[in-house]
Design an enzyme around this catalytic site. Sequence first.
Site, short mmCIF file in Angstrom:
data_model
loop_
_atom_site.label_atom_id
_atom_site.label_comp_id
_atom_site.label_asym_id
_atom_site.label_seq_id
_atom_site.Cartn_x
_atom_site.Cartn_y
_atom_site.Cartn_z
CB SER A 119 -1.14 0.00 1.09
OG SER A 119 -0.38 -0.23 2.55
CD1 TRP A 131 -2.79 1.42 -20.43
CD2 TRP A 131 -1.57 1.72 -22.10
NE1 TRP A 131 -1.93 1.97 -19.79
CE2 TRP A 131 -0.82 2.62 -20.84
CE3 TRP A 131 -0.75 1.92 -23.15
CZ2 TRP A 131 0.44 3.17 -20.75
CZ3 TRP A 131 0.40 2.49 -23.23
CH2 TRP A 131 0.96 3.28 -21.93
CG HIS A 163 -3.95 -4.90 -18.26
ND1 HIS A 163 -3.74 -5.41 -16.88
CD2 HIS A 163 -3.21 -5.61 -19.01
CE1 HIS A 163 -2.70 -6.48 -17.12
NE2 HIS A 163 -2.72 -6.64 -18.27
NE ARG A 164 -9.76 -8.11 -12.69
CZ ARG A 164 -10.95 -7.94 -12.69
NH1 ARG A 164 -12.05 -7.86 -13.74
NH2 ARG A 164 -11.54 -8.00 -11.22
CB SER A 181 -14.00 12.95 -28.22
OG SER A 181 -15.30 12.93 -28.75
N GLY A 182 -13.11 11.55 -30.97
CA GLY A 182 -13.55 11.61 -32.46
C GLY A 182 -14.69 12.29 -32.97
NE ARG A 183 -20.36 12.34 -29.99
CZ ARG A 183 -21.42 12.68 -29.11
NH1 ARG A 183 -21.39 12.36 -27.75
NH2 ARG A 183 -22.50 13.56 -29.39
CG ASP A 195 -1.30 3.22 -7.26
OD1 ASP A 195 -0.55 2.17 -7.31
OD2 ASP A 195 -2.70 3.14 -7.37
NE ARG A 199 -1.40 -5.46 -21.10
CZ ARG A 199 -1.92 -6.46 -21.94
NH1 ARG A 199 -1.41 -7.49 -22.75
NH2 ARG A 199 -3.22 -6.62 -21.99
#
Length: 252
Positions: free
Chosen positions: A71, A92, A95-96, A107-109, A193, A204
């Site tokens: 921790s 990416w 991933h948990r 955003s592509g919008r 963190d 990875r």
Amino acid sequence: MATPIVNLGVRADVLDKGFVELLDYMPHPATNVSGDLAIVNAARVSFMGESKGEDADRKLLFYLLKHQHTSPFEQVQFKFRVNAPLLTYWQWIRHRTFHYQSVNSQSGRYTPFDENDFYVPSVWRQQSKSNKQASEGEIAPEKSADLMQKLLAHYDQGYKLYSEALEAGVSKEMARLFLPGFSVYYTWVMSVDALNLMNFLRLRMAPDAQYEIRVYAETIYEKFFKPALPWTAQAFDQFVLGIGEASDPTSD
């Protein structure tokens, strides 16, 4: 102690057009408290203690990671801007190990894509015969060159149709349907963190991780994590990755 180097504002190139940039870091360098010392101080707060000198502090940090008292490592925070192909982004973000990250994505919008915003691989890898989700080796040069030309033509045609739709007044959120989805470069900002970042790096940077995400993990480790947290990186190498010098200060 190796002098910590926090590469704030540094942008490291990855793949053909991507990058990783360190936007912020806690503890900030202006505090003159290193990340390694912040971890040690967080561990010692349990009994209201403070630094006991370099040797004792390093020994405690190694002890924490070796025995999975993790921790305190959450007290160090990184904020990155990442630009990567969408196929990397989806690996990416799902991933948990990044369950506790904060992410804000392009955003592509709202923002149109540029003509060269597509990933062009340097080689075409073969499908692994023993692992359904992995690759191994490369295909023949002649076939590789043929596929590369077809890929570039596919990008060119897709972008022309995208531009044509925009010029016709189609909304950006719909015009992007013409773009080759998995190869378009995407930008996002994320905070994570040190503990969850180590979990990500462990998985990875592994040899069986897909190349297009492994190179990002390696870049973060070598350019940002290791310089900022030299003690933590040494302990991580030894107790998590099983590499590096076999010097365990906890055995003294």
